[in-house]
Design a protein around this motif. Structure first.
Motif, PDB file in Angstrom:
ATOM      1  N   SER A   5       0.831  -1.204   0.000  1.00  0.00           N
ATOM      2  CA  SER A   5       0.000   0.000   0.000  1.00  0.00           C
ATOM      3  C   SER A   5       0.865   1.253   0.000  1.00  0.00           C
ATOM      4  CB  SER A   5      -0.943  -0.010   1.199  1.00  0.00           C
ATOM      5  OG  SER A   5      -0.204   0.050   2.397  1.00  0.00           O
ATOM      6  N   GLY A   6       2.062   1.164   0.608  1.00  0.00           N
ATOM      7  CA  GLY A   6       2.972   2.311   0.597  1.00  0.00           C
ATOM      8  C   GLY A   6       3.439   2.641  -0.805  1.00  0.00           C
ATOM      9  N   MET A   7       3.740   1.605  -1.586  1.00  0.00           N
ATOM     10  CA  MET A   7       4.160   1.844  -2.963  1.00  0.00           C
ATOM     11  C   MET A   7       3.006   2.408  -3.780  1.00  0.00           C
ATOM     12  SD  MET A   7       5.444  -0.653  -5.966  1.00  0.00           S
ATOM     13  CE  MET A   7       3.779  -0.914  -6.459  1.00  0.00           C
ATOM     14  N   PHE A   8       1.808   1.906  -3.551  1.00  0.00           N
ATOM     15  CA  PHE A   8       0.637   2.414  -4.263  1.00  0.00           C
ATOM     16  C   PHE A   8       0.411   3.891  -3.935  1.00  0.00           C
ATOM     17  CE2 PHE A   8      -3.982   3.171  -4.464  1.00  0.00           C
ATOM     18  CZ  PHE A   8      -4.169   2.941  -5.817  1.00  0.00           C
ATOM     19  N   ARG A   9       0.539   4.224  -2.666  1.00  0.00           N
ATOM     20  CA  ARG A   9       0.357   5.610  -2.242  1.00  0.00           C
ATOM     21  C   ARG A   9       1.428   6.513  -2.852  1.00  0.00           C
ATOM     22  NH1 ARG A   9       1.619   5.709   3.191  1.00  0.00           N
ATOM     23  NH2 ARG A   9       0.196   3.962   3.392  1.00  0.00           N
ATOM     24  N   ALA A  10       2.688   6.035  -2.859  1.00  0.00           N
ATOM     25  CA  ALA A  10       3.774   6.834  -3.434  1.00  0.00           C
ATOM     26  C   ALA A  10       3.566   7.034  -4.930  1.00  0.00           C
ATOM     27  CB  ALA A  10       5.113   6.148  -3.168  1.00  0.00           C
ATOM     28  N   THR A  11       3.047   6.013  -5.606  1.00  0.00           N
ATOM     29  CA  THR A  11       2.791   6.130  -7.045  1.00  0.00           C
ATOM     30  C   THR A  11       1.657   7.117  -7.310  1.00  0.00           C
ATOM     31  OG1 THR A  11       3.520   3.859  -7.369  1.00  0.00           O
ATOM     32  CG2 THR A  11       2.258   4.837  -9.129  1.00  0.00           C
ATOM     33  N   MET A  12       0.614   7.048  -6.516  1.00  0.00           N
ATOM     34  CA  MET A  12      -0.514   7.963  -6.698  1.00  0.00           C
ATOM     35  C   MET A  12      -0.135   9.414  -6.402  1.00  0.00           C
ATOM     36  SD  MET A  12      -3.221   6.623  -7.832  1.00  0.00           S
ATOM     37  CE  MET A  12      -2.633   5.268  -8.793  1.00  0.00           C
ATOM     38  N   ASN A  13       0.789   9.604  -5.475  1.00  0.00           N
ATOM     39  CA  ASN A  13       1.249  10.964  -5.145  1.00  0.00           C
ATOM     40  C   ASN A  13       2.368  11.424  -6.066  1.00  0.00           C
ATOM     41  OD1 ASN A  13      -0.560  11.143  -3.041  1.00  0.00           O
ATOM     42  ND2 ASN A  13       0.898  10.377  -1.531  1.00  0.00           N
ATOM     43  N   ARG A  14       2.695  10.614  -7.063  1.00  0.00           N
ATOM     44  CA  ARG A  14       3.739  10.905  -8.052  1.00  0.00           C
ATOM     45  C   ARG A  14       5.124  11.115  -7.408  1.00  0.00           C
ATOM     46  NH1 ARG A  14       1.240  10.829 -12.755  1.00  0.00           N
ATOM     47  NH2 ARG A  14      -0.825  11.734 -12.956  1.00  0.00           N
ATOM     48  N   ARG A  19      10.241   7.498  -3.875  1.00  0.00           N
ATOM     49  CA  ARG A  19       9.697   6.652  -2.809  1.00  0.00           C
ATOM     50  C   ARG A  19       9.160   5.332  -3.381  1.00  0.00           C
ATOM     51  NH1 ARG A  19      10.551   6.732   2.509  1.00  0.00           N
ATOM     52  NH2 ARG A  19       8.681   6.444   3.729  1.00  0.00           N
ATOM     53  N   ALA A  20       8.489   5.390  -4.529  1.00  0.00           N
ATOM     54  CA  ALA A  20       7.974   4.186  -5.169  1.00  0.00           C
ATOM     55  C   ALA A  20       9.109   3.241  -5.556  1.00  0.00           C
ATOM     56  CB  ALA A  20       7.137   4.543  -6.389  1.00  0.00           C
ATOM     57  N   GLN A  21      10.212   3.820  -6.043  1.00  0.00           N
ATOM     58  CA  GLN A  21      11.370   3.009  -6.423  1.00  0.00           C
ATOM     59  C   GLN A  21      11.973   2.317  -5.204  1.00  0.00           C
ATOM     60  OE1 GLN A  21      12.305   2.372  -9.494  1.00  0.00           O
ATOM     61  NE2 GLN A  21      13.977   1.061  -8.862  1.00  0.00           N
ATOM     62  N   LEU A  22      12.003   3.012  -4.067  1.00  0.00           N
ATOM     63  CA  LEU A  22      12.520   2.395  -2.841  1.00  0.00           C
ATOM     64  C   LEU A  22      11.658   1.211  -2.413  1.00  0.00           C
ATOM     65  CD1 LEU A  22      13.640   5.419  -0.642  1.00  0.00           C
ATOM     66  CD2 LEU A  22      15.064   3.748  -1.822  1.00  0.00           C
ATOM     67  N   TYR A  23      10.350   1.359  -2.541  1.00  0.00           N
ATOM     68  CA  TYR A  23       9.452   0.251  -2.202  1.00  0.00           C
ATOM     69  C   TYR A  23       9.678  -0.938  -3.137  1.00  0.00           C
ATOM     70  CZ  TYR A  23       6.703   2.788   1.248  1.00  0.00           C
ATOM     71  OH  TYR A  23       6.290   3.443   2.371  1.00  0.00           O
ATOM     72  N   MET A  24       9.885  -0.676  -4.405  1.00  0.00           N
ATOM     73  CA  MET A  24      10.122  -1.765  -5.357  1.00  0.00           C
ATOM     74  C   MET A  24      11.436  -2.471  -5.063  1.00  0.00           C
ATOM     75  SD  MET A  24       7.559  -2.235  -7.215  1.00  0.00           S
ATOM     76  CE  MET A  24       8.223  -3.306  -8.453  1.00  0.00           C
ATOM     77  N   ARG A  25      12.461  -1.708  -4.695  1.00  0.00           N
ATOM     78  CA  ARG A  25      13.745  -2.323  -4.340  1.00  0.00           C
ATOM     79  C   ARG A  25      13.600  -3.180  -3.081  1.00  0.00           C
ATOM     80  NH1 ARG A  25      17.815   2.760  -5.381  1.00  0.00           N
ATOM     81  NH2 ARG A  25      17.604   2.760  -7.649  1.00  0.00           N
ATOM     82  N   GLY A  26      12.830  -2.690  -2.134  1.00  0.00           N
ATOM     83  CA  GLY A  26      12.581  -3.471  -0.919  1.00  0.00           C
ATOM     84  C   GLY A  26      11.840  -4.758  -1.225  1.00  0.00           C
ATOM     85  N   ARG A  27      10.901  -4.676  -2.155  1.00  0.00           N
ATOM     86  CA  ARG A  27      10.153  -5.871  -2.549  1.00  0.00           C
ATOM     87  C   ARG A  27      11.075  -6.897  -3.209  1.00  0.00           C
ATOM     88  NH1 ARG A  27       6.071  -6.453  -7.440  1.00  0.00           N
ATOM     89  NH2 ARG A  27       5.272  -8.501  -6.958  1.00  0.00           N
ATOM     90  N   CYS A  28      11.964  -6.423  -4.072  1.00  0.00           N
ATOM     91  CA  CYS A  28      12.926  -7.335  -4.718  1.00  0.00           C
ATOM     92  C   CYS A  28      13.856  -7.965  -3.683  1.00  0.00           C
ATOM     93  CB  CYS A  28      13.732  -6.594  -5.773  1.00  0.00           C
ATOM     94  SG  CYS A  28      12.776  -6.153  -7.228  1.00  0.00           S
TER      95      CYS A  28
END
Length: 66
Positions: free
Chosen positions: A2-11, A15-24
């Motif tokens: 949900s954090g990545m979704f929120r970061a993506t929606m807020n453009r 922050r979205a890239q950090l969430y994706m790296r954490g997921r990987c």
């Protein structure tokens, strides 16, 4: 997630890239844990699909006549 979704929606791309790296990183940890556990337990891939039968000894014979 949900954090990545929120970061993506807020453009907020950073922050979205950090969430994706954490997921990987979490997926890498999961794979390493599964492989490490299989090695620790002694998983033998050559025995896949083969039934392991225990041979009967004289004291363990069973009557299979029904």
């Amino acid at each position: 997630m949900s954090g990545m979704f929120r970061a993506t929606m807020n453009r907020n791309q950073y922050r979205a890239q950090l969430y994706m790296r954490g997921r990987c990183a979490a997926q890498l940890f999961t794979v390493c844990a599964l492989v490490g556990g299989a090695i620790y337990v002694g998983w033998d891939p050559t025995k896949l699909g083969k039934k392991q039968t225990k041979p009967f000894t004289s004291g363990e014979e069973q009557n299979f006549s029904g």
